[in-house]
Design a protein around this motif. Structure first.
Motif, PDB file in Angstrom:
ATOM      1  N   MET A  11      59.362  13.141 -67.304  1.00 37.05           N
ATOM      2  CA  MET A  11      58.452  13.453 -66.261  1.00 37.05           C
ATOM      3  C   MET A  11      57.556  12.215 -65.548  1.00 37.05           C
ATOM      4  O   MET A  11      57.441  11.979 -64.591  1.00 37.05           O
ATOM      5  N   ALA A  12      57.852  11.112 -66.481  1.00 34.72           N
ATOM      6  CA  ALA A  12      57.285   9.853 -66.107  1.00 34.72           C
ATOM      7  C   ALA A  12      58.013   9.288 -64.886  1.00 34.72           C
ATOM      8  O   ALA A  12      57.522   8.579 -64.225  1.00 34.72           O
ATOM      9  N   LYS A  13      59.322   9.454 -65.024  1.00 37.87           N
ATOM     10  CA  LYS A  13      60.285   8.869 -64.227  1.00 37.87           C
ATOM     11  C   LYS A  13      60.235   9.822 -62.825  1.00 37.87           C
ATOM     12  O   LYS A  13      60.161   9.367 -61.609  1.00 37.87           O
ATOM     13  N   GLN A  14      60.184  11.040 -62.988  1.00 38.49           N
ATOM     14  CA  GLN A  14      59.985  12.094 -61.765  1.00 38.49           C
ATOM     15  C   GLN A  14      58.575  11.780 -60.989  1.00 38.49           C
ATOM     16  O   GLN A  14      58.838  11.825 -59.623  1.00 38.49           O
ATOM     17  N   GLU A  15      57.785  11.662 -61.608  1.00 34.14           N
ATOM     18  CA  GLU A  15      56.309  11.562 -61.022  1.00 34.14           C
ATOM     19  C   GLU A  15      55.955  10.129 -60.797  1.00 34.14           C
ATOM     20  O   GLU A  15      54.648   9.692 -60.468  1.00 34.14           O
ATOM     21  N   ARG A  16      57.023   9.026 -61.252  1.00 33.31           N
ATOM     22  CA  ARG A  16      56.531   7.587 -61.170  1.00 33.31           C
ATOM     23  C   ARG A  16      55.198   7.153 -61.596  1.00 33.31           C
ATOM     24  O   ARG A  16      54.526   6.669 -61.045  1.00 33.31           O
ATOM     25  N   HIS A  17      54.962   7.670 -62.955  1.00 33.83           N
ATOM     26  CA  HIS A  17      53.877   7.354 -63.760  1.00 33.83           C
ATOM     27  C   HIS A  17      53.697   5.866 -63.904  1.00 33.83           C
ATOM     28  O   HIS A  17      54.838   4.990 -63.997  1.00 33.83           O
ATOM     29  N   LYS A  18      52.510   5.181 -63.777  1.00 34.31           N
ATOM     30  CA  LYS A  18      52.407   3.912 -63.817  1.00 34.31           C
ATOM     31  C   LYS A  18      51.821   3.629 -65.404  1.00 34.31           C
ATOM     32  O   LYS A  18      52.153   2.620 -65.896  1.00 34.31           O
ATOM     33  N   ASN A  19      51.599   4.549 -66.079  1.00 32.62           N
ATOM     34  CA  ASN A  19      51.163   4.503 -67.790  1.00 32.62           C
ATOM     35  C   ASN A  19      51.808   5.424 -68.224  1.00 32.62           C
ATOM     36  O   ASN A  19      52.181   6.817 -68.050  1.00 32.62           O
ATOM     37  N   LEU A  20      52.678   5.102 -69.434  1.00 33.91           N
ATOM     38  CA  LEU A  20      53.193   6.032 -70.380  1.00 33.91           C
ATOM     39  C   LEU A  20      52.717   5.921 -71.894  1.00 33.91           C
ATOM     40  O   LEU A  20      52.869   4.733 -72.463  1.00 33.91           O
ATOM     41  N   PHE A  21      52.538   6.555 -72.413  1.00 33.84           N
ATOM     42  CA  PHE A  21      51.941   6.847 -73.872  1.00 33.84           C
ATOM     43  C   PHE A  21      53.148   7.435 -74.877  1.00 33.84           C
ATOM     44  O   PHE A  21      53.468   8.690 -74.541  1.00 33.84           O
ATOM     45  N   LEU A  22      53.630   6.511 -75.581  1.00 31.33           N
ATOM     46  CA  LEU A  22      54.513   6.751 -76.420  1.00 31.33           C
ATOM     47  C   LEU A  22      54.015   6.554 -78.022  1.00 31.33           C
ATOM     48  O   LEU A  22      54.687   6.058 -78.943  1.00 31.33           O
ATOM     49  N   ASN A  23      52.787   6.741 -78.368  1.00 32.42           N
ATOM     50  CA  ASN A  23      52.241   6.357 -79.529  1.00 32.42           C
ATOM     51  C   ASN A  23      52.469   7.400 -80.601  1.00 32.42           C
ATOM     52  O   ASN A  23      52.731   8.862 -80.183  1.00 32.42           O
ATOM     53  N   TYR A  24      52.630   7.035 -81.730  1.00 34.68           N
ATOM     54  CA  TYR A  24      52.733   8.023 -82.863  1.00 34.68           C
ATOM     55  C   TYR A  24      54.226   8.920 -82.711  1.00 34.68           C
ATOM     56  O   TYR A  24      53.969  10.234 -83.014  1.00 34.68           O
ATOM     57  N   LYS A  25      55.237   8.293 -82.187  1.00 27.03           N
ATOM     58  CA  LYS A  25      56.270   9.201 -82.000  1.00 27.03           C
ATOM     59  C   LYS A  25      57.480   9.072 -83.235  1.00 27.03           C
ATOM     60  O   LYS A  25      58.622   9.675 -82.959  1.00 27.03           O
ATOM     61  N   ASN A  26      57.084   8.229 -84.341  1.00 23.01           N
ATOM     62  CA  ASN A  26      58.172   7.966 -85.176  1.00 23.01           C
ATOM     63  C   ASN A  26      59.307   7.295 -84.795  1.00 23.01           C
ATOM     64  O   ASN A  26      60.540   7.527 -84.995  1.00 23.01           O
ATOM     65  N   LEU A  27      59.259   6.183 -83.641  1.00 23.59           N
ATOM     66  CA  LEU A  27      60.411   5.877 -82.940  1.00 23.59           C
ATOM     67  C   LEU A  27      60.879   4.609 -84.141  1.00 23.59           C
ATOM     68  O   LEU A  27      60.078   3.665 -84.448  1.00 23.59           O
ATOM     69  N   ASN A  28      62.250   4.584 -84.317  1.00 23.05           N
ATOM     70  CA  ASN A  28      62.664   3.677 -85.000  1.00 23.05           C
ATOM     71  C   ASN A  28      63.465   2.463 -84.163  1.00 23.05           C
ATOM     72  O   ASN A  28      63.626   1.344 -84.607  1.00 23.05           O
ATOM     73  N   ILE A  29      63.660   3.078 -82.788  1.00 26.70           N
ATOM     74  CA  ILE A  29      64.668   2.099 -81.821  1.00 26.70           C
ATOM     75  C   ILE A  29      63.923   2.641 -80.760  1.00 26.70           C
ATOM     76  O   ILE A  29      63.111   3.417 -80.549  1.00 26.70           O
ATOM     77  N   PHE A  30      63.840   1.467 -79.863  1.00 29.37           N
ATOM     78  CA  PHE A  30      63.379   1.561 -78.230  1.00 29.37           C
ATOM     79  C   PHE A  30      64.096   2.710 -77.522  1.00 29.37           C
ATOM     80  O   PHE A  30      65.298   2.763 -77.592  1.00 29.37           O
ATOM     81  N   PRO A  31      63.212   3.652 -77.084  1.00 35.17           N
ATOM     82  CA  PRO A  31      63.939   4.803 -76.523  1.00 35.17           C
ATOM     83  C   PRO A  31      64.923   4.411 -75.207  1.00 35.17           C
ATOM     84  O   PRO A  31      64.491   3.702 -74.159  1.00 35.17           O
ATOM     85  N   VAL A  32      66.396   4.958 -75.261  1.00 31.43           N
ATOM     86  CA  VAL A  32      67.151   4.389 -74.586  1.00 31.43           C
ATOM     87  C   VAL A  32      67.113   4.994 -73.074  1.00 31.43           C
ATOM     88  O   VAL A  32      67.467   4.438 -72.000  1.00 31.43           O
ATOM     89  N   GLU A  33      66.132   6.050 -73.164  1.00 31.87           N
ATOM     90  CA  GLU A  33      65.921   6.650 -71.760  1.00 31.87           C
ATOM     91  C   GLU A  33      65.098   5.959 -70.805  1.00 31.87           C
ATOM     92  O   GLU A  33      64.972   6.002 -69.648  1.00 31.87           O
ATOM     93  N   LEU A  34      64.463   5.079 -71.639  1.00 27.71           N
ATOM     94  CA  LEU A  34      63.619   4.004 -70.626  1.00 27.71           C
ATOM     95  C   LEU A  34      64.400   3.007 -70.054  1.00 27.71           C
ATOM     96  O   LEU A  34      63.916   2.237 -69.242  1.00 27.71           O
ATOM     97  N   LEU A  35      65.558   2.761 -70.485  1.00 25.96           N
ATOM     98  CA  LEU A  35      66.670   1.753 -70.114  1.00 25.96           C
ATOM     99  C   LEU A  35      67.628   2.209 -69.492  1.00 25.96           C
ATOM    100  O   LEU A  35      68.562   1.389 -68.791  1.00 25.96           O
TER     101      LEU A  35
END
Length: 360
Positions: A11-35
């Motif tokens: 959704m952030a990519k589609q709507e060209r968001h300037k702010n992205l909140f990924l707090n409290y997502k239990n992430l162990n590695i940086f999301p590959v989708e962002l890259l």
């Protein structure tokens, strides 16, 4: 959780968001989708608080080139890649409450950085390159294992707030007195034994907190009329008492120097004052005192004396004798729950001793 994360990034990519909140997502590695593909070139603020990240990708700046704020509070980050220096537009970086043991020199390439929070880590030292951050306004280093601060920190000419509470500092670089925009300096709960005697000479510095430094038994005279926090200083065991007047009373040698039989200023002080006059009266560009004549420590002292007499403005190089006045509360002290200390300092010159009747 993975599906929700994927949808959020999509959704952030589609709507060209300037702010992205990924707090409290239990992430162990940086999301590959962002890259993937072209990344998120329009993203300006990325929040990833309370995850389990251990590092950052090397191509972060390539995929997120317009990041202004990167919020990574409360992760498990042990190391920051050298590529962090490629985030040319980054203004705010929060790495508080991680597991950092060192900071790469490339941090000094973040020339747009204004806020850097590194509190609650395991840092034992800072790279000298941190002094290259000329636009930095806030630096938070509380709760680490720092035993010293880089001398080059004084190059952070925009620095306004410096917090180094709960570290292992035994001294403060005298060069910090050159930070003319510094407004608040907090060094509570360290191992400080003294402070630079010119600290507070800048009018901008209004708040100095040195609570719970039990070996700190005196304060620089230029801190008069500032908001001072000094509870638990100069008192073994940290009983919460403030600096005692008895600890900084006039030593016996002052009376000897100022007696009618002997009004001679110590030779070391006289020599340094004479050299100070010569040093500062030389024509611009003319070096009358090349580095090989004197040790660097003395050359630094000539450029930046230990203090200046509050009465006669004479530069001082060996010792000053402060006279403490009663503690008093101010409006600002009430706001900050602190107490101010008003006091003056006199040099050991016979002129001051006679004029201000310090013999008694």
């Amino acid at each position: 959780m993975a599906t929700e994360l994927h949808e959020t990034i999509f959704m952030a990519k589609q709507e060209r968001h300037k702010n992205l909140f990924l707090n409290y997502k239990n992430l162990n590695i940086f999301p590959v989708e962002l890259l993937k593909d072209e990344g998120l070139h329009f993203l300006e603020r990325l929040y990833m608080k309370r995850n389990s990240l251990t590092t950052l990708p090397d191509n972060l700046a390539q995929k997120l080139p317009n990041l202004i704020e990167l919020y990574l509070h409360s992760n498990n980050i042990v190391i920051i890649p050298e590529a962090i220096g490629n985030l040319a537009r980054l203004q705010s970086l929060d790495l508080s409450s991680n597991a950092l043991q060192m900071l790469c020199p490339e941090i000094g390439r973040l020339r747009s950085l204004r806020l850097l929070r590194l509190s609650n880590n395991q840092l034992k030292c800072l790279p000298p390159e941190i002094g290259d951050l000329e636009d930095l306004e806030t630096l938070d280093l509380a709760v680490n294992q720092l035993v010293s601060l880089p001398d080059r920190l004084h190059r952070c000419l925009s620095l306004q707030n410096l917090t180094v509470d709960h570290n292992l500092l035994s001294h403060v670089p005298r060069q910090l007195c050159w930070l003319h925009r510094l407004n608040q300096l907090s060094m509570a709960a360290n191992r400080l034994t003294f402070l630079p005697l010119d600290l507070g000479r800048s009018r901008e510095l209004q708040f100095v907190f040195v609570d719970n430094n039990v070996d700190l038994k005196g304060l620089p005279s230029y801190l008069y009329n500032k908001v001072i926090g000094c509870s638990g200083c100069g008192v073994e065991g940290g009983t919460g008492e403030v600096l005692s007047e008895a600890l900084v009373g006039l030593p016996a040698e002052v009376k000897v120097i100022g007696s009618q039989a002997d009004t001679v200023v110590p030779l070391e002080e006289l020599a340094m004052r004479t050299m100070h006059g010569v040093y500062h009266q030389r024509p611009a560009g003319l070096h009358l005192l090349p580095p090989f004549i004197l040790p660097k420590s003395l050359l630094d002292l000539l450029q930046f004396p230990l203090g200046h007499c509050h009465r006669c403005s004479q530069a001082m190089f060996t010792i000053i004798y402060p006279k403490v006045f009663p503690l008093r509360d101010t409006v600002l002290a009430g706001v900050h729950r602190r107490t101010t200390v008003s006091f003056v300092a006199y040099c050991c010159s016979s002129r001051c001793l006679r004029t201000f009747d310090l013999q008694g």
